[in-house]
Design an enzyme around this catalytic site. Structure first.
Site, PDB file in Angstrom:
ATOM      1  N   GLU A 147       1.114  -1.240   0.023  1.00 16.54           N
ATOM      2  CA  GLU A 147      -0.204  -0.049  -0.048  1.00 16.54           C
ATOM      3  C   GLU A 147       0.795   1.164  -0.119  1.00 16.54           C
ATOM      4  O   GLU A 147       1.600   1.557   0.896  1.00 16.54           O
ATOM      5  CB  GLU A 147      -0.974   0.017   1.207  1.00 16.54           C
ATOM      6  CG  GLU A 147      -2.023  -0.914   1.182  1.00 16.54           C
ATOM      7  CD  GLU A 147      -2.872  -0.673   2.319  1.00 16.54           C
ATOM      8  OE1 GLU A 147      -4.217  -1.544   2.214  1.00 16.54           O
ATOM      9  OE2 GLU A 147      -2.694  -0.006   3.516  1.00 16.54           O
ATOM     10  N   CYS A 148       0.639   2.174  -0.895  1.00 16.23           N
ATOM     11  CA  CYS A 148       1.366   3.483  -1.018  1.00 16.23           C
ATOM     12  C   CYS A 148       2.788   3.186  -1.105  1.00 16.23           C
ATOM     13  O   CYS A 148       3.393   3.376  -1.873  1.00 16.23           O
ATOM     14  CB  CYS A 148       0.812   4.173   0.040  1.00 16.23           C
ATOM     15  SG  CYS A 148       0.999   6.152  -0.170  1.00 16.23           S
ATOM     16  N   ALA A 149       3.421   3.515   0.217  1.00 20.36           N
ATOM     17  CA  ALA A 149       4.828   3.423   0.337  1.00 20.36           C
ATOM     18  C   ALA A 149       5.270   1.955  -0.182  1.00 20.36           C
ATOM     19  O   ALA A 149       6.251   1.947  -0.956  1.00 20.36           O
ATOM     20  CB  ALA A 149       5.346   3.489   1.701  1.00 20.36           C
ATOM     21  N   LEU A 203       3.813   0.221  -2.569  1.00 10.38           N
ATOM     22  CA  LEU A 203       3.717   0.485  -3.944  1.00 10.38           C
ATOM     23  C   LEU A 203       5.009   1.046  -4.629  1.00 10.38           C
ATOM     24  O   LEU A 203       5.608   0.489  -5.397  1.00 10.38           O
ATOM     25  CB  LEU A 203       2.646   1.396  -4.533  1.00 10.38           C
ATOM     26  CG  LEU A 203       2.457   1.618  -5.958  1.00 10.38           C
ATOM     27  CD1 LEU A 203       2.540   0.465  -6.886  1.00 10.38           C
ATOM     28  CD2 LEU A 203       1.209   2.814  -6.154  1.00 10.38           C
ATOM     29  N   SER A 226      -1.004  -0.829  -4.459  1.00  5.66           N
ATOM     30  CA  SER A 226      -1.868   0.200  -4.640  1.00  5.66           C
ATOM     31  C   SER A 226      -1.567   1.440  -3.848  1.00  5.66           C
ATOM     32  O   SER A 226      -1.098   1.272  -2.897  1.00  5.66           O
ATOM     33  CB  SER A 226      -3.398  -0.318  -4.526  1.00  5.66           C
ATOM     34  OG  SER A 226      -4.261   0.644  -4.497  1.00  5.66           O
TER      35      SER A 226
END
Length: 527
Positions: A409-411, A413, A504
């Protein structure tokens, strides 16, 4: 799914404000520290999706900071999740988000501090930045007190007061409103916490300085606030008649029990709640609890290489199948500090042994890793160090290539991309990431585009985006497919699903969809 229905009356306060920047974090964290210093077992909570403030709460209390997000989890889980976190505690302090009545854009009170206070039947303490006003404070407080009669504002703490004369003017003005002043705080540079592009600097990145800042917050609140009155107000909170959330029960229920209301297009509305009467209360002091459970250990404050606490395994064939643990590696350390405590608890309940590792220091994944979870954080700040750890980058790439489940998630990704700001990353995804000056922020409605290790095609989820980076391309194509189709606030596809990799920008809270953890662990067993 919650379990263990019962009636509970944990003394509790919600610390709110008219707007962001009023001093909620200083007051909430300082109050937690001041009460903990007096022997209370304090349960810390944060309204909304924020990952950073709970780290300071954990430092102040010695317990895991937990989020209460009615958008991500649904209003129906606020009470159960609160009781789960507050077990064994003498008092709970809940820090609000933004202004008291601010919530999910365009959705009324959903996910606001006011909604959470009503769901918890908790009195609200309003923190007011009084630095540029005197008599006008009465009109401001009066408006917040009367806006929603179901929200019980039990007192005010005046922040950034300039002098004794200023304090006298403020107190005089508030007498007409009938709301007691429970504290007055002067400007104190020693409690300031440094911030950067996504808010406060996390505790894990400034441990010694953070310890000093939290101690200063506690001292300031202890000196400037009426702790007896605050504890008495907390003890006047209404009784909660709801189930206590249990990770094992949630995972056992799985996909079938986690929200027909979501599949129908949203969450069920909360029932109306009466405003509790305050009643009397004795002077503060922790009640006699000879068998009180030992406080939890805060996430991010231990050395890496630890396992999550074991969860109770259900009886029967299903429990036997889960008794054989699979090792799931969870990224931690200073670069990856964003993780909800319930994620590790759900993974553990689903049959995983969750082992935390630090991509900044560890050159190998934990022994026997069969799955990898990389949450949010600040890899852009540590891009050079992450890139220099070539051995771990190769291990992550090899794990993904082997077909093992990977959730990012986020980081996470960004870490899986080919490069970040020109520095080599793991290269699992054929994408490039870079910092920008544009903030992407807000709640999202999403649907799984196809099957993945986290969700079946068509599965509806709610999430939150919070970043100043961009990934190019923004969604999978060719060898990778998009992860999510976003429906609000705009329609677009986002993220990557590539073999058993799900990456994502979307932050999700698995307590609102416990089938995610179960599905992930099952894929770890079979991949």
């Amino acid at each position: 799914m919650p379990s263990g229905a019962g009636v509970a009356s944990v003394p509790r306060l919600v610390i709110a404000a008219p707007s962001s920047g009023s001093g909620k974090t200083t007051v909430a964290t300082g109050l937690m520290a001041a009460l903990a210093g007096r022997g209370f077992a304090v349960s810390p909570h944060k309204v909304g999706p924020d990952y950073i403030d709970p780290g300071y709460h954990a430092l102040a209390t010695g317990r895991v900071g937990r989020n209460l997000d009615a958008y991500l989890c649904g209003p129906e889980l606020i009470g159960p999740l609160f009781l789960h976190g507050a077990r064994g505690c003498d008092i709970a302090v809940v820090e609000g988000v933004m202004g008291l009545y601010d919530g999910a854009a365009g959705q009324g009170e959903l996910a606001s501090t006011a909604q959470v206070a009503k769901l918890l039947r908790a009195p609200v303490v309003l923190v007011v930045d009084a630095s540029s006003q005197s008599r006008s404070v009465a009109a401001l407080v009066h408006g917040f007190v009367t806006w929603d009669p179901e929200v019980r504002v039990g007192g005010v703490i005046l922040n950034k007061v300039a002098s004794d004369r200023h304090e006298a003017l403020l107190r005089e003005a508030l007498e007409a409103v009938g709301v007691p002043v429970l504290g007055v705080l002067r400007r104190a540079p020693q409690v300031d916490t440094p911030a950067r592009h996504l808010g406060l600097v996390p505790v894990a990145e400034r441990r010694s300085a953070a310890v000093e800042a939290v101690a200063a917050m506690g001292a300031q609140v202890a000196a400037g606030c009426d702790l007896e009155a605050l504890v008495a107000l907390a003890r006047g909170a209404g009784v909660l008649s709801c189930a206590v959330w249990e990770a094992v029960a949630a995972v056992t229920a799985g996909e079938a029990g986690e929200g027909a209301a979501r599949d129908a297009g949203g969450f069920s509305p909360p029932p109306p709640l009466p405003v509790p009467n305050p009643g009397g209360a004795p002077p503060p002091g922790p009640p006699d609890r000879p068998e009180r459970p030992r406080p939890q250990t805060p996430d991010g404050l231990e050395e890496t290489g630890r396992s999550a606490a074991p969860a109770r395994t259900p009886d029967g064939p299903e429990g036997a199948a889960r008794s054989s643990k699979v090792t799931v590696a969870l990224a931690g350390g200073a670069a990856f500090t964003f993780s909800y405590a319930e994620h590790a608890e759900l993974l553990t309940a689903a049959g995983a042994e969750v082992v935390v590792f630090d991509p900044l220091r560890d050159e190998a994944l934990p022994e026997g890793t069969l799955g990898l979870v990389v949450g949010g954080g600040f890899p852009e700040v540590y891009a050079a160090e992450l890139s220099a750890n070539e051995a771990l980058r190769e291990a992550v790439a090899g794990l993904a290539l082997s077909g093992a489940p990977v959730a990012a998630e986020c980081a996470g990704l960004l870490y899986l991309c080919r490069e970040l700001d020109g520095r080599p990353m793991c290269g699992v995804l054929d994408a490039s990431a870079r910092m920008t000056g544009r903030l992407t922020l807000g709640y999202r409605e999403a649907v799984a585009v196809g099957d993945s290790v986290l969700a079946a095609a068509g599965r509806r989820m709610r999430g939150h985006e919070f970043h100043r980076t961009v990934v190019e391309p923004g969604a999978g194509s060719g060898a990778a497919a998009p992860a999510w189709g976003l429906h609000a606030p705009e329609r677009r596809v986002e993220g990557f699903v590539q073999r058993n990799v799900h990456a994502s920008y979307l932050h999700t809270h698995w307590a609102g969809a416990p089938g995610v953890a179960r599905r992930f662990v099952e894929r770890c067993r079979t991949s």
